[in-house]
Motif scaffolding. Structure first.
Motif, PDB file in Angstrom:
ATOM      1  N   LEU A 176      15.948  20.490   0.569  1.00 60.78           N
ATOM      2  CA  LEU A 176      15.978  19.052   0.360  1.00 60.78           C
ATOM      3  C   LEU A 176      14.955  18.639  -0.674  1.00 60.78           C
ATOM      4  CD1 LEU A 176      14.190  17.255   3.328  1.00 60.78           C
ATOM      5  CD2 LEU A 176      14.202  19.712   3.091  1.00 60.78           C
ATOM      6  N   THR A 177      15.163  17.439  -1.211  1.00 63.91           N
ATOM      7  CA  THR A 177      14.263  16.872  -2.210  1.00 63.91           C
ATOM      8  C   THR A 177      13.618  15.629  -1.622  1.00 63.91           C
ATOM      9  OG1 THR A 177      15.628  17.689  -4.027  1.00 63.91           O
ATOM     10  CG2 THR A 177      14.079  15.909  -4.526  1.00 63.91           C
ATOM     11  N   ILE A 178      12.273  15.607  -1.648  1.00 59.93           N
ATOM     12  CA  ILE A 178      11.541  14.497  -1.043  1.00 59.93           C
ATOM     13  C   ILE A 178      10.409  14.055  -1.967  1.00 59.93           C
ATOM     14  CG2 ILE A 178      12.048  14.959   1.388  1.00 59.93           C
ATOM     15  CD1 ILE A 178      10.431  17.406   0.259  1.00 59.93           C
ATOM     16  N   PRO A 179       9.972  12.798  -1.851  1.00 57.25           N
ATOM     17  CA  PRO A 179       8.909  12.284  -2.719  1.00 57.25           C
ATOM     18  C   PRO A 179       7.512  12.506  -2.120  1.00 57.25           C
ATOM     19  CG  PRO A 179       9.829  10.481  -1.450  1.00 57.25           C
ATOM     20  CD  PRO A 179      10.577  11.712  -1.024  1.00 57.25           C
ATOM     21  N   PHE A 180       6.545  12.753  -2.998  1.00 51.04           N
ATOM     22  CA  PHE A 180       5.142  12.854  -2.615  1.00 51.04           C
ATOM     23  C   PHE A 180       4.316  11.931  -3.508  1.00 51.04           C
ATOM     24  CE2 PHE A 180       6.589  16.747  -0.665  1.00 51.04           C
ATOM     25  CZ  PHE A 180       5.766  16.896   0.450  1.00 51.04           C
ATOM     26  N   GLU A 181       3.175  11.531  -3.012  1.00 51.27           N
ATOM     27  CA  GLU A 181       2.285  10.627  -3.759  1.00 51.27           C
ATOM     28  C   GLU A 181       1.408  11.436  -4.708  1.00 51.27           C
ATOM     29  OE1 GLU A 181       0.383   8.726  -0.530  1.00 51.27           O
ATOM     30  OE2 GLU A 181       2.091   7.440  -0.045  1.00 51.27           O
ATOM     31  N   GLY A 182       2.037  12.010  -5.728  1.00 57.90           N
ATOM     32  CA  GLY A 182       1.324  12.767  -6.740  1.00 57.90           C
ATOM     33  C   GLY A 182       1.331  14.257  -6.465  1.00 57.90           C
TER      34      GLY A 182
ATOM     35  N   MET B  93       0.821  -1.206   0.000  1.00 62.02           N
ATOM     36  CA  MET B  93       0.000   0.000   0.000  1.00 62.02           C
ATOM     37  C   MET B  93       0.856   1.257   0.000  1.00 62.02           C
ATOM     38  SD  MET B  93      -2.999   1.079   2.679  1.00 62.02           S
ATOM     39  CE  MET B  93      -1.848   1.134   4.073  1.00 62.02           C
ATOM     40  N   GLU B  94       1.968   1.218   0.733  1.00 61.68           N
ATOM     41  CA  GLU B  94       2.807   2.406   0.850  1.00 61.68           C
ATOM     42  C   GLU B  94       3.633   2.673  -0.405  1.00 61.68           C
ATOM     43  OE1 GLU B  94       3.545   2.432   5.700  1.00 61.68           O
ATOM     44  OE2 GLU B  94       5.028   1.509   4.373  1.00 61.68           O
ATOM     45  N   THR B  95       3.756   1.683  -1.275  1.00 62.56           N
ATOM     46  CA  THR B  95       4.591   1.860  -2.465  1.00 62.56           C
ATOM     47  C   THR B  95       3.801   1.783  -3.772  1.00 62.56           C
ATOM     48  OG1 THR B  95       5.105  -0.518  -2.473  1.00 62.56           O
ATOM     49  CG2 THR B  95       6.609   0.942  -1.288  1.00 62.56           C
ATOM     50  N   GLU B  96       2.468   1.718  -3.689  1.00 62.43           N
ATOM     51  CA  GLU B  96       1.685   1.519  -4.908  1.00 62.43           C
ATOM     52  C   GLU B  96       1.462   2.804  -5.706  1.00 62.43           C
ATOM     53  OE1 GLU B  96      -2.743   1.863  -2.785  1.00 62.43           O
ATOM     54  OE2 GLU B  96      -2.156   0.059  -3.863  1.00 62.43           O
ATOM     55  N   HIS B  97       1.688   3.960  -5.095  1.00 68.06           N
ATOM     56  CA  HIS B  97       1.410   5.223  -5.777  1.00 68.06           C
ATOM     57  C   HIS B  97       2.611   5.674  -6.620  1.00 68.06           C
ATOM     58  CE1 HIS B  97      -2.216   5.743  -3.339  1.00 68.06           C
ATOM     59  NE2 HIS B  97      -1.493   5.374  -2.302  1.00 68.06           N
ATOM     60  N   ALA B  98       2.306   6.364  -7.727  1.00 62.44           N
ATOM     61  CA  ALA B  98       3.354   6.977  -8.536  1.00 62.44           C
ATOM     62  C   ALA B  98       3.850   8.222  -7.796  1.00 62.44           C
ATOM     63  CB  ALA B  98       2.803   7.359  -9.909  1.00 62.44           C
ATOM     64  N   LEU B  99       5.157   8.314  -7.591  1.00 62.20           N
ATOM     65  CA  LEU B  99       5.719   9.402  -6.791  1.00 62.20           C
ATOM     66  C   LEU B  99       6.311  10.498  -7.660  1.00 62.20           C
ATOM     67  CD1 LEU B  99       7.588   7.292  -4.068  1.00 62.20           C
ATOM     68  CD2 LEU B  99       5.240   8.155  -4.022  1.00 62.20           C
ATOM     69  N   ILE B 100       6.290  11.716  -7.136  1.00 63.00           N
ATOM     70  CA  ILE B 100       7.000  12.824  -7.771  1.00 63.00           C
ATOM     71  C   ILE B 100       8.019  13.368  -6.777  1.00 63.00           C
ATOM     72  CG2 ILE B 100       5.012  13.440  -9.201  1.00 63.00           C
ATOM     73  CD1 ILE B 100       4.722  15.944  -7.348  1.00 63.00           C
ATOM     74  N   GLU B 101       9.156  13.795  -7.290  1.00 60.68           N
ATOM     75  CA  GLU B 101      10.202  14.359  -6.444  1.00 60.68           C
ATOM     76  C   GLU B 101      10.011  15.876  -6.377  1.00 60.68           C
ATOM     77  OE1 GLU B 101      12.837  12.818  -4.802  1.00 60.68           O
ATOM     78  OE2 GLU B 101      11.958  10.872  -5.303  1.00 60.68           O
ATOM     79  N   VAL B 102      10.000  16.400  -5.166  1.00 60.50           N
ATOM     80  CA  VAL B 102       9.765  17.826  -4.947  1.00 60.50           C
ATOM     81  C   VAL B 102      10.941  18.403  -4.163  1.00 60.50           C
ATOM     82  CG1 VAL B 102       8.254  19.558  -3.899  1.00 60.50           C
ATOM     83  CG2 VAL B 102       7.269  17.489  -4.926  1.00 60.50           C
ATOM     84  N   THR B 103      11.493  19.489  -4.649  1.00 60.25           N
ATOM     85  CA  THR B 103      12.574  20.187  -3.953  1.00 60.25           C
ATOM     86  C   THR B 103      11.999  21.398  -3.241  1.00 60.25           C
ATOM     87  OG1 THR B 103      14.182  19.485  -5.617  1.00 60.25           O
ATOM     88  CG2 THR B 103      14.810  21.332  -4.198  1.00 60.25           C
TER      89      THR B 103
ATOM     90  N   LEU C 119       4.170  14.039   6.159  1.00 59.33           N
ATOM     91  CA  LEU C 119       3.418  14.300   4.936  1.00 59.33           C
ATOM     92  C   LEU C 119       4.003  13.623   3.701  1.00 59.33           C
ATOM     93  CD1 LEU C 119       2.814  18.139   5.467  1.00 59.33           C
ATOM     94  CD2 LEU C 119       1.159  16.301   5.832  1.00 59.33           C
ATOM     95  N   VAL C 120       5.304  13.366   3.708  1.00 61.33           N
ATOM     96  CA  VAL C 120       5.944  12.817   2.511  1.00 61.33           C
ATOM     97  C   VAL C 120       5.700  11.309   2.429  1.00 61.33           C
ATOM     98  CG1 VAL C 120       7.713  14.602   2.620  1.00 61.33           C
ATOM     99  CG2 VAL C 120       8.170  12.353   3.605  1.00 61.33           C
ATOM    100  N   ALA C 121       5.977  10.741   1.249  1.00 63.16           N
ATOM    101  CA  ALA C 121       5.848   9.295   1.059  1.00 63.16           C
ATOM    102  C   ALA C 121       6.803   8.571   2.007  1.00 63.16           C
ATOM    103  CB  ALA C 121       6.147   8.918  -0.386  1.00 63.16           C
ATOM    104  N   VAL C 122       6.409   7.378   2.440  1.00 65.54           N
ATOM    105  CA  VAL C 122       7.187   6.653   3.444  1.00 65.54           C
ATOM    106  C   VAL C 122       8.609   6.377   2.964  1.00 65.54           C
ATOM    107  CG1 VAL C 122       6.418   4.383   2.635  1.00 65.54           C
ATOM    108  CG2 VAL C 122       7.121   4.681   5.016  1.00 65.54           C
ATOM    109  N   THR C 123       8.801   6.220   1.654  1.00 62.33           N
ATOM    110  CA  THR C 123      10.133   5.926   1.127  1.00 62.33           C
ATOM    111  C   THR C 123      11.075   7.117   1.238  1.00 62.33           C
ATOM    112  OG1 THR C 123       9.312   6.505  -1.083  1.00 62.33           O
ATOM    113  CG2 THR C 123       9.318   4.170  -0.488  1.00 62.33           C
ATOM    114  N   GLY C 124      10.547   8.296   1.523  1.00 62.24           N
ATOM    115  CA  GLY C 124      11.401   9.478   1.617  1.00 62.24           C
ATOM    116  C   GLY C 124      11.531  10.052   3.009  1.00 62.24           C
ATOM    117  N   GLN C 125      10.907   9.419   3.989  1.00 63.15           N
ATOM    118  CA  GLN C 125      10.921   9.979   5.336  1.00 63.15           C
ATOM    119  C   GLN C 125      12.320  10.003   5.939  1.00 63.15           C
ATOM    120  OE1 GLN C 125       7.937   7.756   7.459  1.00 63.15           O
ATOM    121  NE2 GLN C 125       6.229   8.807   6.432  1.00 63.15           N
ATOM    122  N   ASP C 126      13.144   9.033   5.580  1.00 61.80           N
ATOM    123  CA  ASP C 126      14.496   8.987   6.131  1.00 61.80           C
ATOM    124  C   ASP C 126      15.404  10.081   5.557  1.00 61.80           C
ATOM    125  OD1 ASP C 126      13.856   6.878   7.753  1.00 61.80           O
ATOM    126  OD2 ASP C 126      14.622   5.348   6.377  1.00 61.80           O
TER     127      ASP C 126
END
Length: 313
Positions: free
Chosen positions: A267-273, A223-233, A247-254
């Motif tokens: 910093l650059t972090i991923p969001f779910e759309g 569920m946490e990885t099914e969305h298409a992500l965008i990178e936001v700086t 707020l950011v996608a779980v893969t970018g919290q670290d």
């Protein structure tokens, strides 16, 4: 009498009133039980005075603490009193805890009690309460009995009826979820959205090798990885980093260093759309500035102007 004996064995010394409260009897019953234990050769000593009560002499220890079949069901919830309360197991859990502590040696019991005094698990998120789950007891009964159920489930404001094979219940971040089979496929249902539960006669056939904890971990990762992500700086104040991390996608919290110092960080972090990125970052107000991508930056600027216009008119 055995319950009284175990209370003294675990807690050392207790007054007649304390024993009566713990055992849910009157003080006269406590006195009779103590007299019966003494008559049976158990070294229970009566200590007089304001700090008096009853205690066991000479390190007396009994191992007559076997768990009943029903009490064994509460073992998994030791240390999780709130969870046991949700499932109606509080009283049983108290009995189990006493029996487990009574079965330990003196040193082991002291370590267990020290651990309980120094560590506490609170599964509910900050500034929130558990979602109401009026059908949780019915779901738990179906899980215990391995019976099919017909549920009324609310999704996107619409009530639908579904017939499922319940496999287990999971508490995650303070909220309960039902893991079940529907048409042979594993599904997850939020317990707070289940309006009705009807217990059916058909027995659940649990899949060979099914492990609830493993299944939940796999479902969560999917569920946490099914969305298409965008990178936001972004450029953001260090004070807002804890909120950004939620707020950011779980893969970018670290990527977010919560110990960062100074005024701002980039910093650059991923969001779910992009839609979610815009909504989430607008909530941080002037603490954040989007640098890229250009489309999101322009969208943020337009949303900010539109919000400002509402206050200028």
């Amino acid at each position: 009498m055995l319950a009284l004996l175990m209370q003294l064995q675990v807690r050392g010394q207790l007054t007649a009133r304390e024993l009566a409260q713990r055992l849910e009897v009157n003080e006269r019953t406590v006195q009779r039980d103590v007299e019966a234990l003494v008559a049976a050769g158990v070294p229970v000593r009566s200590v007089r005075g304001p700090a008096g009560g009853y205690r066991l002499e000479g390190g007396y220890h009994t191992r007559l603490t076997g768990l009943g079949a029903d009490e064994a069901t509460a073992l998994a919830f030791l240390g999780l009193h709130g969870v046991a309360d949700d499932l109606g197991l509080t009283a049983m859990l108290d009995t189990v805890r006493t029996k487990v502590l009574a079965s330990l040696t003196g040193e082991a019991r002291q370590r267990a009690q020290r651990s309980a005094e120094r560590f506490h698990l609170d599964p509910v998120r900050w500034y929130g309460r558990r979602e109401p789950t009026p059908r949780l007891a019915d779901l738990a009964a179906a899980v215990w009995r391995d019976r099919w159920i017909r549920i009324g489930y609310v999704r996107s404001g619409t009530l639908t009826e579904r017939t499922v094979e319940p496999l287990g219940l999971t508490l995650a971040a303070g909220d309960w979820y039902l893991v079940a089979l529907r048409d042979g496929q594993r599904r997850t249902y939020r317990a707070s959205r289940i309006r009705t539960v009807e217990l059916l006669d058909e027995s659940v056939h649990r899949p060979a090798g099914f492990v609830l904890a493993d299944t939940w971990t796999q479902s969560r990762q999917a569920m946490e990885t099914e969305h298409a992500l965008i990178e936001v700086t972004v450029r953001i104040t260090t004070a807002a980093l804890p909120r950004l991390r939620r707020l950011v996608a779980v893969t970018g919290q670290d990527r977010i260093d919560l110990t960062a110092t100074g005024d701002d960080v980039e910093l650059t972090i991923p969001f779910e759309g992009e839609n979610w990125a815009c909504t989430a970052l607008l909530g941080l107000g002037p603490a954040v500035q989007v640098l890229a991508p250009a489309t999101l930056r322009a969208r943020m600027a337009a949303q900010t102007r539109a919000a400002s216009a509402r206050y200028e008119s």
